[in-house]
Design an enzyme around this catalytic site. Sequence first.
Site, PDB file in Angstrom:
ATOM      1  N   CYS A 218     -20.304  17.953  -4.238  1.00 50.49           N
ATOM      2  CA  CYS A 218     -20.314  17.381  -5.414  1.00 50.49           C
ATOM      3  C   CYS A 218     -19.956  18.921  -6.784  1.00 50.49           C
ATOM      4  O   CYS A 218     -20.008  20.095  -5.976  1.00 50.49           O
ATOM      5  CB  CYS A 218     -21.612  16.799  -5.656  1.00 50.49           C
ATOM      6  SG  CYS A 218     -23.486  18.412  -5.543  1.00 50.49           S
TER       7      CYS A 218
ATOM      8  N   CYS B  72     -22.032  21.834  -6.234  1.00 42.65           N
ATOM      9  CA  CYS B  72     -22.502  22.587  -5.213  1.00 42.65           C
ATOM     10  C   CYS B  72     -20.864  23.022  -4.986  1.00 42.65           C
ATOM     11  O   CYS B  72     -21.330  24.838  -4.823  1.00 42.65           O
ATOM     12  CB  CYS B  72     -21.564  21.410  -4.368  1.00 42.65           C
ATOM     13  SG  CYS B  72     -22.569  19.753  -2.972  1.00 42.65           S
TER      14      CYS B  72
ATOM     15  N   ASP C  17       1.227 -13.525   8.888  1.00 44.20           N
ATOM     16  CA  ASP C  17       0.437 -13.624   7.673  1.00 44.20           C
ATOM     17  C   ASP C  17       1.935 -14.247   6.029  1.00 44.20           C
ATOM     18  O   ASP C  17       2.482 -13.232   6.537  1.00 44.20           O
ATOM     19  CB  ASP C  17      -0.350 -12.838   7.040  1.00 44.20           C
ATOM     20  CG  ASP C  17      -0.808 -13.086   5.551  1.00 44.20           C
ATOM     21  OD1 ASP C  17      -1.630 -14.245   5.125  1.00 44.20           O
ATOM     22  OD2 ASP C  17      -0.803 -11.980   4.959  1.00 44.20           O
TER      23      ASP C  17
ATOM     24  N   ASP D 192      -6.366  -9.232   5.523  1.00 45.35           N
ATOM     25  CA  ASP D 192      -5.855  -9.974   7.489  1.00 45.35           C
ATOM     26  C   ASP D 192      -7.152  -9.594   8.878  1.00 45.35           C
ATOM     27  O   ASP D 192      -6.839  -9.377   9.627  1.00 45.35           O
ATOM     28  CB  ASP D 192      -4.505  -9.657   7.963  1.00 45.35           C
ATOM     29  CG  ASP D 192      -4.111 -10.883   6.940  1.00 45.35           C
ATOM     30  OD1 ASP D 192      -4.912 -11.788   6.555  1.00 45.35           O
ATOM     31  OD2 ASP D 192      -3.025 -10.502   6.074  1.00 45.35           O
TER      32      ASP D 192
ATOM     33  N   ASP E  37      -1.129  -7.885   5.788  1.00 41.21           N
ATOM     34  CA  ASP E  37      -1.331  -6.562   4.773  1.00 41.21           C
ATOM     35  C   ASP E  37      -2.158  -5.761   5.279  1.00 41.21           C
ATOM     36  O   ASP E  37      -2.373  -4.848   4.627  1.00 41.21           O
ATOM     37  CB  ASP E  37      -1.102  -7.654   3.574  1.00 41.21           C
ATOM     38  CG  ASP E  37      -2.483  -7.688   2.930  1.00 41.21           C
ATOM     39  OD1 ASP E  37      -3.359  -8.260   3.827  1.00 41.21           O
ATOM     40  OD2 ASP E  37      -2.573  -9.002   2.097  1.00 41.21           O
TER      41      ASP E  37
END
Lengths: 122, 754
Positions: free
Chosen positions: B18, B21, B433, B634, B630
């Site tokens: 962060c 830090c 798909d 899926d 994709d």
Amino acid sequence: MESVLINFLGLAAIACTLWWFWLAPKQQKSQAAEASETLEILVKDGVYEPEWVRVAAGKETLLHFRREDTSPCAEWVLFPDLEVSAQLAVDKVTQVKIPAADAGEYPFHCQMQMYRGTLVAE
Amino acid sequence: MSQRAASPQTFRLQGVSCAGCVKKIESALNEVAGVEEARVNLGDKTLLVHGPVNAQACIRAVESAGYGAEVAQASARELREQQREEEHRHYRHLLWRAGIALGLGVPLMVWGLITGEMGVHSSVQQFAWGTVGLVTLGVLMFCGGHFFSGAWRALLHHSATMDTLVALGTGTAWLFSMLVVLLPQLLPESARHVYFEASAMIIGLINLGQALEVRARGKTSAAVEKLLELQDTSARVIRSGKEVDIPIAQVQVGDRLRVRPGEKIPVDGRVVDGESLVDESMLTGEPVPVSKAAGDALSAGTLNKNGSLVLSAEKVGAETRLSQIIEMVKNAQSSRVPIARLADTISAIFVPTVMVIAVAAALIWYNFGPDPKVAHMLVVLTSVLIIACPCALGLATPMSVMVGVGKGAENGVLVRNGKALQQATDLDTLVVDKTGTLTEGAPKLTDIESEGDEDELLQRLANLESHSEHPLAEAIVTAAKAKNLPLGEVNNFEAITAHGVRGDVDGKTILLGNRKLIQREGIETGPWPEKAEALAAQGRTAMYAAVDGAMAGVIAVADPVRHDAQAAVKRLQELGLRIEMLTGDNKATAEAVARQLGIEHVHADLLPEDKETIVADLQKGGARVGMAGDGINDAPALARADVGFAMGAGTDVAIESADVTLMRSSLHGVADAVELSRATLRNIKQNLFGAFIYNTLGIPIAAGVLYPITGMLLSPVIAGAAMAFSSVTVVSNANRLRLFRPSQDSAKSNGGDA
């Protein structure tokens, strides 16, 4: 006499080969070196040294390989059971990240399985 | 690792998560003597320190702040360059060693062939061959010393390697020859033959073979090098209004970078200013440059073509997509294919087995062979040891996988590991798909029929739909915008679940929705249902529009089929794959798309979890199933399939999870992947066949099984040459894969000009 001697030497060579490479007790895991930031696994002259390395089970570890053998044999180190592999730079330390593994023994080797070592997760 | 340096030093940090830090570490570093500036890059967790400062002091300071640090290794590109240099040096060493050993061995062999005098029958010969023996010893130590030291070290570890075989073979030949020189009286007249030329030649040939192998292997990693070359080394960062060139490692997340025409995009980011065409073909395989403007994402390694761009860095260092791809390719290149298991098993027990066979064969020749028995015994022992080296066996699969995976990356096909590469070869079913894979994935307005002016109706409907979040609404709004129809105010907007929308536009009440909506409102439909059904039969989603309680027309929206989908489906079918379509769309739409593409099997009205069930059912029926989708919705089906192909995503998630990630949206990528995997497996089989044949035939021939037919034993020199060149053959055959080209130029089928 010459014939007996040669046959004896030949059979002794076969027996010694079988014993030394397959039957003789190898270095035990109790002698395995503890993996640490300072431990370097030397890749040289056909062996990993140390060839038994102990790591903590269930914790990710970094191993440090120093490859001093320039032959293509030594180029890769593979840990098939952990799906880890790394290309080792010559004369440099290559860090290999070992994922957290269950307790057990995990062999590692070069791509031709001539360099061989064992990782002991405890 | 203690060092003083005036140039900036880079450290890798551990435990930094962060901004807090960052502050703690930078404060700690500022206390260290010599530190002029310390800057933490949170993105790639590095620390850059300017000033003449001791590296260990910096590390201690970081540790005192509660974190870990180590001096950063060179970049992947630099490491690769160092490695190449090392390879070149090693190559030259091997050539030198080979040259020296062959320089001794060849004249000796020629001497033997011309004069036939390779025996020790007088004290002059004893002296002459003794001198040659000492010279040979020098050559063995200088050119082949590493074989002997390697063999000894391995022996101490109860291990046997290629070095063991070479050392035993050449050492035996030399020791026997020296025995002949020193104590010829111990041997029968017919066995007083020296083999110094064999020792020198074998060492020379094996060094030469290794040199050629090193050179050929260098080419196998060409793909990763190409990817590494895409990474720029510096970036032009805008700080305090000034533009400065800095090393790429110092770019931080949030930095603004200027990329001029003709320059590579240095990091992943988003355009904040400027417009340009960006060539992404090196990363995606898509040949047509993509237009980029403010808000668009940019990937590191792509090429800015014609405009100046300012981008905001979002991912730097190892986080960039290019870095992830390089990492993935490198990992995949070093992974094992299941077919390698056999070679692994054999390699593991090979060398000691060969040593036993060599001694056993030598004893058989000594006891049962013709005269000169001792000479025959030695030739057989040496030849078996030398010819049996399993180098070629060990190289057979990794070399092909390395080239195959690299070749895939060049073609926009990222293979996760060798297992996926092998499994892709024997797929017989591909479930696809529909949305985004076979179709564009973005609905478009295709038809509008009205009682009056079409544009007027479209404008009113677009006004209404501009308040809706439905995907179909966007298509209508986009169509109106394309016609420059102005959008006005909407009052009393209402979304009627599972029916449609209602609202007041220009003082009129507009309804748009399905037939149920019109019936619910009691509006006379007239002839419109027939027109709507005709549109639905073509795979389009038809909607009824009413103005002030009377039917005004019908509009249809459809997700258009990708222009290359038909050709790709045909190509996949020609590869022997049965294509099945999966979609959450309605049956009529799905079947219309399927008809257009020549797909026979359609599964429509599916929920995401249904896709996984269908894949599992197909597998239960014995099918080997590939799934193309994709990569996000899926995911369960992709994971269930034998090989999951994540289409055109190239996202972090897809790269992490899919077996194969295709860097473009075209289904041709799946065909490329299947063709590549088949070519790679064929190459592996050729290599394994060659290596197995070499070892399984080579050992018996070296042991002398052809002696009754030919009357000759295999010379250890020939055995050495065969052993040396078997590896070269395998590596060269693997390199043939670099010539692989997909059967169809997907770039052209994508409409590109490449």
